[in-house]
Design an enzyme around this catalytic site. Sequence first.
Site, PDB file in Angstrom:
ATOM      1  N   SER A  17       0.834  -1.203   0.000  1.00  0.00           N
ATOM      2  CA  SER A  17       0.000   0.000   0.000  1.00  0.00           C
ATOM      3  C   SER A  17       0.869   1.253   0.000  1.00  0.00           C
ATOM      4  CB  SER A  17      -0.861  -0.025   1.261  1.00  0.00           C
ATOM      5  OG  SER A  17      -1.451   1.220   1.494  1.00  0.00           O
ATOM      6  N   TYR A  58      -2.239  -1.124  11.055  1.00  0.00           N
ATOM      7  CA  TYR A  58      -2.462  -1.652   9.703  1.00  0.00           C
ATOM      8  C   TYR A  58      -1.284  -1.303   8.794  1.00  0.00           C
ATOM      9  CZ  TYR A  58      -3.856  -1.830   4.866  1.00  0.00           C
ATOM     10  OH  TYR A  58      -3.855  -2.075   3.514  1.00  0.00           O
ATOM     11  N   LYS A  75       1.922  -3.630   6.726  1.00  0.00           N
ATOM     12  CA  LYS A  75       2.384  -3.611   5.328  1.00  0.00           C
ATOM     13  C   LYS A  75       3.891  -3.401   5.283  1.00  0.00           C
ATOM     14  CE  LYS A  75      -1.502  -4.504   3.482  1.00  0.00           C
ATOM     15  NZ  LYS A  75      -1.746  -5.863   3.015  1.00  0.00           N
TER      16      LYS A  75
HETATM   17  P1  NAD Z   1     -11.069  -7.207   1.289  1.00  0.00           P
HETATM   18  O1  NAD Z   1     -11.322  -7.171   2.749  1.00  0.00           O
HETATM   19  O2  NAD Z   1     -12.199  -6.940   0.375  1.00  0.00           O
HETATM   20  O3  NAD Z   1     -10.427  -8.609   0.882  1.00  0.00           O
HETATM   21  C1  NAD Z   1      -9.581  -9.321   1.754  1.00  0.00           C
HETATM   22  C2  NAD Z   1     -10.096 -10.766   1.808  1.00  0.00           C
HETATM   23  O4  NAD Z   1      -9.242 -11.529   2.652  1.00  0.00           O
HETATM   24  C3  NAD Z   1     -11.502 -10.875   2.376  1.00  0.00           C
HETATM   25  O5  NAD Z   1     -12.298 -11.627   1.494  1.00  0.00           O
HETATM   26  C4  NAD Z   1     -11.322 -11.591   3.720  1.00  0.00           C
HETATM   27  O6  NAD Z   1     -12.416 -12.416   4.014  1.00  0.00           O
HETATM   28  C5  NAD Z   1     -10.042 -12.375   3.486  1.00  0.00           C
HETATM   29  N1  NAD Z   1      -9.218 -12.641   4.675  1.00  0.00           N
HETATM   30  C6  NAD Z   1      -8.755 -11.745   5.588  1.00  0.00           C
HETATM   31  N2  NAD Z   1      -8.006 -12.376   6.516  1.00  0.00           N
HETATM   32  C7  NAD Z   1      -7.981 -13.705   6.174  1.00  0.00           C
HETATM   33  C8  NAD Z   1      -7.355 -14.848   6.725  1.00  0.00           C
HETATM   34  N3  NAD Z   1      -6.633 -14.804   7.844  1.00  0.00           N
HETATM   35  N4  NAD Z   1      -7.530 -16.045   6.112  1.00  0.00           N
HETATM   36  C9  NAD Z   1      -8.268 -16.122   4.983  1.00  0.00           C
HETATM   37  N5  NAD Z   1      -8.883 -15.077   4.409  1.00  0.00           N
HETATM   38  C10 NAD Z   1      -8.743 -13.872   4.993  1.00  0.00           C
HETATM   39  O7  NAD Z   1      -9.855  -6.196   1.015  1.00  0.00           O
HETATM   40  P2  NAD Z   1      -9.315  -5.592  -0.366  1.00  0.00           P
HETATM   41  O8  NAD Z   1      -9.691  -4.173  -0.432  1.00  0.00           O
HETATM   42  O9  NAD Z   1      -9.651  -6.512  -1.481  1.00  0.00           O
HETATM   43  O10 NAD Z   1      -7.754  -5.628  -0.070  1.00  0.00           O
HETATM   44  C11 NAD Z   1      -6.947  -6.692  -0.502  1.00  0.00           C
HETATM   45  C12 NAD Z   1      -5.515  -6.429  -0.069  1.00  0.00           C
HETATM   46  O11 NAD Z   1      -5.070  -5.197  -0.623  1.00  0.00           O
HETATM   47  C13 NAD Z   1      -5.316  -6.302   1.434  1.00  0.00           C
HETATM   48  O12 NAD Z   1      -4.087  -6.910   1.772  1.00  0.00           O
HETATM   49  C14 NAD Z   1      -5.256  -4.808   1.661  1.00  0.00           C
HETATM   50  O13 NAD Z   1      -4.518  -4.487   2.804  1.00  0.00           O
HETATM   51  C15 NAD Z   1      -4.550  -4.369   0.391  1.00  0.00           C
HETATM   52  N6  NAD Z   1      -4.816  -2.957   0.037  1.00  0.00           N
HETATM   53  C16 NAD Z   1      -6.103  -2.534  -0.130  1.00  0.00           C
HETATM   54  C17 NAD Z   1      -6.356  -1.212  -0.471  1.00  0.00           C
HETATM   55  C18 NAD Z   1      -7.765  -0.710  -0.619  1.00  0.00           C
HETATM   56  O14 NAD Z   1      -7.953   0.509  -0.609  1.00  0.00           O
HETATM   57  N7  NAD Z   1      -8.766  -1.567  -0.772  1.00  0.00           N
HETATM   58  C19 NAD Z   1      -5.280  -0.336  -0.665  1.00  0.00           C
HETATM   59  C20 NAD Z   1      -3.971  -0.807  -0.500  1.00  0.00           C
HETATM   60  C21 NAD Z   1      -3.753  -2.142  -0.161  1.00  0.00           C
HETATM   61  C1  WQD Z   2      -9.502   9.486   0.825  1.00  0.00           C
HETATM   62  C2  WQD Z   2      -9.704  10.980   1.056  1.00  0.00           C
HETATM   63  C3  WQD Z   2     -10.079  11.600   3.350  1.00  0.00           C
HETATM   64  C4  WQD Z   2     -13.937   9.645   3.758  1.00  0.00           C
HETATM   65  C5  WQD Z   2      -6.836   4.619   2.918  1.00  0.00           C
HETATM   66  C6  WQD Z   2      -6.006   3.829   3.899  1.00  0.00           C
HETATM   67  C7  WQD Z   2      -4.650   3.551   3.338  1.00  0.00           C
HETATM   68  C8  WQD Z   2      -4.745   2.879   1.982  1.00  0.00           C
HETATM   69  C9  WQD Z   2      -5.515   3.739   1.063  1.00  0.00           C
HETATM   70  C10 WQD Z   2      -4.920   0.491   2.226  1.00  0.00           C
HETATM   71  C11 WQD Z   2      -8.970  11.477   2.300  1.00  0.00           C
HETATM   72  C12 WQD Z   2     -11.282  11.918   2.491  1.00  0.00           C
HETATM   73  C13 WQD Z   2     -12.751  10.111   3.257  1.00  0.00           C
HETATM   74  C14 WQD Z   2     -14.955  10.587   4.094  1.00  0.00           C
HETATM   75  C15 WQD Z   2     -13.532  12.349   3.352  1.00  0.00           C
HETATM   76  N1  WQD Z   2      -5.444   1.614   2.070  1.00  0.00           N
HETATM   77  N2  WQD Z   2     -12.543  11.443   3.048  1.00  0.00           N
HETATM   78  N3  WQD Z   2     -14.706  11.907   3.873  1.00  0.00           N
HETATM   79  O1  WQD Z   2      -7.027   8.200   3.366  1.00  0.00           O
HETATM   80  O2  WQD Z   2      -6.026   7.539   1.168  1.00  0.00           O
HETATM   81  O3  WQD Z   2      -6.312   5.887   2.922  1.00  0.00           O
HETATM   82  O4  WQD Z   2      -6.809   4.003   1.624  1.00  0.00           O
HETATM   83  O5  WQD Z   2      -3.763   0.211   2.282  1.00  0.00           O
HETATM   84  O6  WQD Z   2      -3.963   2.742   4.234  1.00  0.00           O
HETATM   85  O7  WQD Z   2      -5.878   4.594   5.078  1.00  0.00           O
HETATM   86  O8  WQD Z   2      -8.340   6.785   1.696  1.00  0.00           O
HETATM   87  O9  WQD Z   2     -10.688   6.646   1.049  1.00  0.00           O
HETATM   88  O10 WQD Z   2     -10.119   6.841   3.508  1.00  0.00           O
HETATM   89  O11 WQD Z   2      -9.799   8.810   2.033  1.00  0.00           O
HETATM   90  O12 WQD Z   2     -13.344  13.560   3.180  1.00  0.00           O
HETATM   91  O13 WQD Z   2     -16.024  10.234   4.593  1.00  0.00           O
HETATM   92  O14 WQD Z   2     -11.087  11.234   1.288  1.00  0.00           O
HETATM   93  O15 WQD Z   2      -9.835  12.619   4.273  1.00  0.00           O
HETATM   94  O16 WQD Z   2      -8.486  12.739   2.008  1.00  0.00           O
HETATM   95  P1  WQD Z   2      -6.907   7.185   2.323  1.00  0.00           P
HETATM   96  P2  WQD Z   2      -9.808   7.198   2.101  1.00  0.00           P
END
Ligand code: NAD
Ligand code: WQD
Length: 343
Positions: free
Chosen positions: A127, A152, A156
């Site tokens: 991330s 969290y 990562k």
């Molecule tokens: P999500 O929660 O939709 O998907 C994660 C899946 O993993 C879920 O289906 C959950 O049931 C499963 N899971 C969690 N822990 C588990 C375990 N111990 N054993 C088996 N299954 C398990 O999340 P997502 O948004 O699809 O994110 C996927 C990955 O990407 C994560 O590692 C997250 O940290 C990373 N990520 C997400 C974002 C985002 O904004 N969505 C941004 C950066 C990184």
């Molecule tokens: C985006 C922008 C808020 C909600 C998250 C995780 C980060 C990474 C990416 C996984 C920000 C603003 C939000 C609301 C708002 N994920 N906002 N009102 O902050 O980039 O980070 O996603 O790894 O770890 O923290 O994403 O979607 O929460 O916010 O004004 O109700 O929207 O302040 O500027 P962010 P976000």
Amino acid sequence: MKRKILVTGGTGYIGSHTTVELIEEGFEVIIIDNLCNSKADVVNRIHKITGVKPLLEVFDLCDQKKLDSFIQKHKDISAFIHFAAFKAVGESVNKPLDYYRNNLVSLINLLEVMKCYGIPDLVFSSSCTVYGQPEKLPVTEDAPLQPATSPYGNTKQIGEAIIRDTTISDKNIKAISLRYFNPIGAHASALIGELPEGVPENLVPYLTQTGIGIREELKVFGDDYDTSDGSCIRDYLHVVDLAKAHVIAIKRLIEGNNKTNYEVFNLGTGNGVSVLEAIRSFERVSGIKLKYKIVGRRAGDIEKIWADPSYANKELGWRTLSSLDEAMKTAWDWEKTIRSNKL
Ligand code: NAD
Ligand code: WQD
């Protein structure tokens, strides 16, 4: 013969989109997910999209014995894509041990079976959170990592370090960490998408839930930042573009085109978008005037961050294809589908 890829967290948001892209590129996908944040029915919807129903095994990756006996039955797996993790930043502050256990024990268990059964390749979901507030924008992969502001985010950083150290100690293991910026949107079919539990923490699900009337109004967290319109800036990319990058990364590892045994890539559009611009995009694609109000800053928010994706553009031959409006439109279509009970 089809290459078999194990996708952990494959019924989740990004994992399900990646599973679709892998199947469409001719891979066989096996999913492990404990369904703590997704539904088993997702595999039926993947079937509707692709004509193929991936095998889903429901168990917790922290359970090393179950993982081991599962892999014994599938020794022909070529590579892993590891999505499974807890991902709610706010929750991680209140439940740090749950986050460290779930996100790190599952990763260590996976790496152990890779070593044990000679499965060489891993793609890891990292991330942009690892950068904190970067000094230079757009942020490149060699920017210094900042101390994590949440458990969290720390999982990562530690996860990346565990993988890097494993590839140093065991030359048979190769890995790619993909640092996602802000994935948004849903598959064009509106059969899969993001399903946040309860009140969404992320901007786009909050926006679409406000648009459909589940939330009364969107709170914009601050308009006094040092940005063009005072609201925070992020790099929002379409989840299908993001999913396609995983297919490229897996092929790179399988075909041995990696430059080093551990590589890191930023995945973003390269464009910074403010919260107010995101709202305007939503209004354009939905035709709805969104109810929102400016409130105080959210604790721990980064002021502005967007990717320099040029290394991924050059090395992976990957770039985002969808515009903000196109991605936003799919998020809106998905929201309407969920609420119409058509799934
Ligand atoms: P999500 O929660 O939709 O998907 C994660 C899946 O993993 C879920 O289906 C959950 O049931 C499963 N899971 C969690 N822990 C588990 C375990 N111990 N054993 C088996 N299954 C398990 O999340 P997502 O948004 O699809 O994110 C996927 C990955 O990407 C994560 O590692 C997250 O940290 C990373 N990520 C997400 C974002 C985002 O904004 N969505 C941004 C950066 C990184
Ligand atoms: C985006 C922008 C808020 C909600 C998250 C995780 C980060 C990474 C990416 C996984 C920000 C603003 C939000 C609301 C708002 N994920 N906002 N009102 O902050 O980039 O980070 O996603 O790894 O770890 O923290 O994403 O979607 O929460 O916010 O004004 O109700 O929207 O302040 O500027 P962010 P976000």
